[in-house]
Write a protein that holds these residues in place. Sequence first.
Motif, PDB file in Angstrom:
ATOM      1  N   VAL A  18       0.869  -1.176   0.000  1.00 12.80           N
ATOM      2  CA  VAL A  18       0.000   0.000   0.000  1.00 12.80           C
ATOM      3  C   VAL A  18       0.906   1.225   0.000  1.00 12.80           C
ATOM      4  CG1 VAL A  18      -1.823   1.238   1.237  1.00 12.80           C
ATOM      5  CG2 VAL A  18      -1.753  -1.281   1.300  1.00 12.80           C
ATOM      6  N   VAL A  19       0.756   2.065  -1.007  1.00 20.30           N
ATOM      7  CA  VAL A  19       1.644   3.223  -1.143  1.00 20.30           C
ATOM      8  C   VAL A  19       0.857   4.420  -1.669  1.00 20.30           C
ATOM      9  CG1 VAL A  19       2.423   2.430  -3.431  1.00 20.30           C
ATOM     10  CG2 VAL A  19       3.823   4.053  -2.166  1.00 20.30           C
ATOM     11  N   GLY A  20       1.152   5.593  -1.100  1.00 19.62           N
ATOM     12  CA  GLY A  20       0.478   6.798  -1.551  1.00 19.62           C
ATOM     13  C   GLY A  20       1.134   8.052  -1.017  1.00 19.62           C
ATOM     14  N   HIS A  21       0.538   9.160  -1.356  1.00 21.60           N
ATOM     15  CA  HIS A  21       1.070  10.471  -1.010  1.00 21.60           C
ATOM     16  C   HIS A  21       0.911  10.773   0.479  1.00 21.60           C
ATOM     17  CE1 HIS A  21       0.296  10.694  -5.322  1.00 21.60           C
ATOM     18  NE2 HIS A  21       1.293  11.560  -5.360  1.00 21.60           N
ATOM     19  N   GLY A  22       1.897  11.520   1.002  1.00 16.76           N
ATOM     20  CA  GLY A  22       1.844  11.940   2.403  1.00 16.76           C
ATOM     21  C   GLY A  22       1.861  10.736   3.318  1.00 16.76           C
ATOM     22  N   GLY A  23       0.984  10.698   4.269  1.00 17.76           N
ATOM     23  CA  GLY A  23       0.930   9.607   5.228  1.00 17.76           C
ATOM     24  C   GLY A  23      -0.059   8.518   4.853  1.00 17.76           C
ATOM     25  N   TYR A  24      -0.377   8.384   3.576  1.00 18.09           N
ATOM     26  CA  TYR A  24      -1.400   7.428   3.142  1.00 18.09           C
ATOM     27  C   TYR A  24      -1.105   6.000   3.604  1.00 18.09           C
ATOM     28  CZ  TYR A  24      -4.511   4.781   0.084  1.00 18.09           C
ATOM     29  OH  TYR A  24      -5.456   3.918  -0.399  1.00 18.09           O
ATOM     30  N   GLY A  25       0.096   5.508   3.342  1.00 19.14           N
ATOM     31  CA  GLY A  25       0.441   4.142   3.724  1.00 19.14           C
ATOM     32  C   GLY A  25       0.337   3.933   5.222  1.00 19.14           C
TER      33      GLY A  25
ATOM     34  N   PHE B 249      -0.053  -3.881  -5.804  1.00 19.48           N
ATOM     35  CA  PHE B 249       0.177  -2.543  -5.286  1.00 19.48           C
ATOM     36  C   PHE B 249      -1.179  -1.858  -5.148  1.00 19.48           C
ATOM     37  CE2 PHE B 249       4.037  -3.514  -7.709  1.00 19.48           C
ATOM     38  CZ  PHE B 249       5.023  -3.257  -6.765  1.00 19.48           C
ATOM     39  N   ALA B 250      -1.422  -1.234  -4.003  1.00 18.47           N
ATOM     40  CA  ALA B 250      -2.641  -0.458  -3.772  1.00 18.47           C
ATOM     41  C   ALA B 250      -2.216   0.994  -3.606  1.00 18.47           C
ATOM     42  CB  ALA B 250      -3.366  -0.960  -2.526  1.00 18.47           C
ATOM     43  N   CYS B 251      -2.550   1.816  -4.587  1.00 15.52           N
ATOM     44  CA  CYS B 251      -2.141   3.227  -4.581  1.00 15.52           C
ATOM     45  C   CYS B 251      -3.335   4.128  -4.301  1.00 15.52           C
ATOM     46  CB  CYS B 251      -1.535   3.602  -5.928  1.00 15.52           C
ATOM     47  SG  CYS B 251      -0.016   2.714  -6.286  1.00 15.52           S
ATOM     48  N   ASP B 252      -3.036   5.311  -3.776  1.00 14.10           N
ATOM     49  CA  ASP B 252      -4.106   6.235  -3.417  1.00 14.10           C
ATOM     50  C   ASP B 252      -4.852   6.768  -4.633  1.00 14.10           C
ATOM     51  OD1 ASP B 252      -1.835   7.711  -4.122  1.00 14.10           O
ATOM     52  OD2 ASP B 252      -2.022   9.141  -2.477  1.00 14.10           O
ATOM     53  N   VAL B 253      -4.143   7.235  -5.651  1.00 14.77           N
ATOM     54  CA  VAL B 253      -4.792   7.832  -6.820  1.00 14.77           C
ATOM     55  C   VAL B 253      -4.107   7.391  -8.103  1.00 14.77           C
ATOM     56  CG1 VAL B 253      -5.634   9.888  -5.608  1.00 14.77           C
ATOM     57  CG2 VAL B 253      -3.394   9.948  -6.685  1.00 14.77           C
ATOM     58  N   SER B 254      -4.892   7.324  -9.173  1.00 17.26           N
ATOM     59  CA  SER B 254      -4.304   7.012 -10.475  1.00 17.26           C
ATOM     60  C   SER B 254      -3.584   8.245 -11.000  1.00 17.26           C
ATOM     61  CB  SER B 254      -5.382   6.559 -11.459  1.00 17.26           C
ATOM     62  OG  SER B 254      -6.312   7.586 -11.672  1.00 17.26           O
ATOM     63  N   GLY B 255      -2.519   8.019 -11.702  1.00 13.44           N
ATOM     64  CA  GLY B 255      -1.780   9.113 -12.315  1.00 13.44           C
ATOM     65  C   GLY B 255      -0.727   9.750 -11.442  1.00 13.44           C
ATOM     66  N   GLY B 256      -0.775   9.527 -10.133  1.00 16.22           N
ATOM     67  CA  GLY B 256       0.233  10.080  -9.233  1.00 16.22           C
ATOM     68  C   GLY B 256       1.539   9.308  -9.337  1.00 16.22           C
ATOM     69  N   SER B 257       2.575   9.835  -8.724  1.00 16.88           N
ATOM     70  CA  SER B 257       3.896   9.199  -8.779  1.00 16.88           C
ATOM     71  C   SER B 257       3.896   7.761  -8.262  1.00 16.88           C
ATOM     72  CB  SER B 257       4.924  10.044  -8.017  1.00 16.88           C
ATOM     73  OG  SER B 257       5.096  11.288  -8.653  1.00 16.88           O
ATOM     74  N   PRO B 258       3.275   7.460  -7.113  1.00 21.47           N
ATOM     75  CA  PRO B 258       3.260   6.058  -6.669  1.00 21.47           C
ATOM     76  C   PRO B 258       2.606   5.132  -7.695  1.00 21.47           C
ATOM     77  CG  PRO B 258       2.705   7.482  -4.835  1.00 21.47           C
ATOM     78  CD  PRO B 258       2.700   8.346  -6.076  1.00 21.47           C
ATOM     79  N   PHE B 259       1.524   5.590  -8.309  1.00 19.94           N
ATOM     80  CA  PHE B 259       0.863   4.770  -9.323  1.00 19.94           C
ATOM     81  C   PHE B 259       1.761   4.582 -10.544  1.00 19.94           C
ATOM     82  CE2 PHE B 259      -1.719   4.171 -13.099  1.00 19.94           C
ATOM     83  CZ  PHE B 259      -2.471   3.066 -12.739  1.00 19.94           C
ATOM     84  N   ARG B 260       2.353   5.650 -11.022  1.00 20.18           N
ATOM     85  CA  ARG B 260       3.188   5.561 -12.230  1.00 20.18           C
ATOM     86  C   ARG B 260       4.390   4.643 -12.007  1.00 20.18           C
ATOM     87  NH1 ARG B 260       2.888  11.075 -11.983  1.00 20.18           N
ATOM     88  NH2 ARG B 260       5.161  11.250 -11.968  1.00 20.18           N
ATOM     89  N   VAL B 261       5.052   4.786 -10.860  1.00 17.38           N
ATOM     90  CA  VAL B 261       6.239   3.965 -10.582  1.00 17.38           C
ATOM     91  C   VAL B 261       5.847   2.494 -10.431  1.00 17.38           C
ATOM     92  CG1 VAL B 261       8.087   3.531  -8.914  1.00 17.38           C
ATOM     93  CG2 VAL B 261       7.570   5.875  -9.613  1.00 17.38           C
TER      94      VAL B 261
ATOM     95  N   ALA C  84       4.529  -9.870 -15.287  1.00 16.59           N
ATOM     96  CA  ALA C  84       3.189 -10.186 -15.796  1.00 16.59           C
ATOM     97  C   ALA C  84       2.216 -10.611 -14.698  1.00 16.59           C
ATOM     98  CB  ALA C  84       3.282 -11.276 -16.857  1.00 16.59           C
ATOM     99  N   ASP C  85       2.717 -11.099 -13.568  1.00 14.24           N
ATOM    100  CA  ASP C  85       1.827 -11.575 -12.514  1.00 14.24           C
ATOM    101  C   ASP C  85       1.627 -10.550 -11.396  1.00 14.24           C
ATOM    102  OD1 ASP C  85       4.458 -11.877 -11.785  1.00 14.24           O
ATOM    103  OD2 ASP C  85       4.212 -13.861 -10.903  1.00 14.24           O
ATOM    104  N   TRP C  86       2.097  -9.319 -11.586  1.00 16.00           N
ATOM    105  CA  TRP C  86       1.881  -8.248 -10.624  1.00 16.00           C
ATOM    106  C   TRP C  86       0.764  -7.343 -11.125  1.00 16.00           C
ATOM    107  CZ3 TRP C  86       7.293  -6.016  -8.895  1.00 16.00           C
ATOM    108  CH2 TRP C  86       8.049  -7.045  -8.317  1.00 16.00           C
ATOM    109  N   ALA C  87       0.148  -6.592 -10.215  1.00 17.89           N
ATOM    110  CA  ALA C  87      -0.929  -5.673 -10.595  1.00 17.89           C
ATOM    111  C   ALA C  87      -0.913  -4.462  -9.671  1.00 17.89           C
ATOM    112  CB  ALA C  87      -2.282  -6.375 -10.511  1.00 17.89           C
ATOM    113  N   VAL C  88      -1.499  -3.372 -10.161  1.00 19.04           N
ATOM    114  CA  VAL C  88      -1.669  -2.164  -9.356  1.00 19.04           C
ATOM    115  C   VAL C  88      -3.114  -1.700  -9.489  1.00 19.04           C
ATOM    116  CG1 VAL C  88      -0.796  -0.660 -11.209  1.00 19.04           C
ATOM    117  CG2 VAL C  88      -0.845   0.182  -8.868  1.00 19.04           C
ATOM    118  N   VAL C  89      -3.691  -1.293  -8.356  1.00 18.68           N
ATOM    119  CA  VAL C  89      -5.043  -0.733  -8.332  1.00 18.68           C
ATOM    120  C   VAL C  89      -4.961   0.616  -7.641  1.00 18.68           C
ATOM    121  CG1 VAL C  89      -7.397  -0.995  -7.469  1.00 18.68           C
ATOM    122  CG2 VAL C  89      -6.142  -3.006  -8.274  1.00 18.68           C
ATOM    123  N   ALA C  90      -5.543   1.635  -8.254  1.00 14.91           N
ATOM    124  CA  ALA C  90      -5.586   2.964  -7.650  1.00 14.91           C
ATOM    125  C   ALA C  90      -6.992   3.231  -7.146  1.00 14.91           C
ATOM    126  CB  ALA C  90      -5.192   4.019  -8.672  1.00 14.91           C
ATOM    127  N   GLY C  91      -7.090   3.896  -5.997  1.00 11.21           N
ATOM    128  CA  GLY C  91      -8.379   4.296  -5.470  1.00 11.21           C
ATOM    129  C   GLY C  91      -9.130   3.213  -4.723  1.00 11.21           C
TER     130      GLY C  91
END
Length: 129
Positions: free
Chosen positions: A6-13, A62-74, A83-90
């Motif tokens: 779980v990764v995101g901006h500020g203190g999200y994680g 990966f669970a990110c706070d928002v799509s398009g942000g740096s954590p999501f892009r990285v 191929a067996d990894w995934a990311v979900v935003a929001g």
Amino acid sequence: MSKVIVVGHGGYGSAMKRNLAMLVGELEGFFFLDFNESDSLEDLQAKLDQTLAEAGPEEVLFACDVSGGSPFRVTAMLCAEHADWAVVAGMNTSALSEVSFNLELPARELAQMACEVTRETILMYPPQE
């Protein structure tokens, strides 16, 4: 067993770690990262690299706070290499809770389930007529 980062901006994680601990207890297989104002993209990548080394060779969601942000892009770039990894935003708390009980599923199945649970648990009250 899949791992969840779980990764995101500020203190999200950190905040999501506390939030989920209140609801479902301490979570095995979950890792929580903050991307802070003072962090560069290189800092974020280093945090992710360290966490991935700790997580081991498992599938990763990966669970990110928002799509398009740096954590999501990285993390999306990392998923493009695995191929067996995934990311979900929001993803909401309900979805993360449900994921915590299903870590035996492949990461991509967890991602699909998380999207479905998030859609199903969003509501407005009172409902519009």
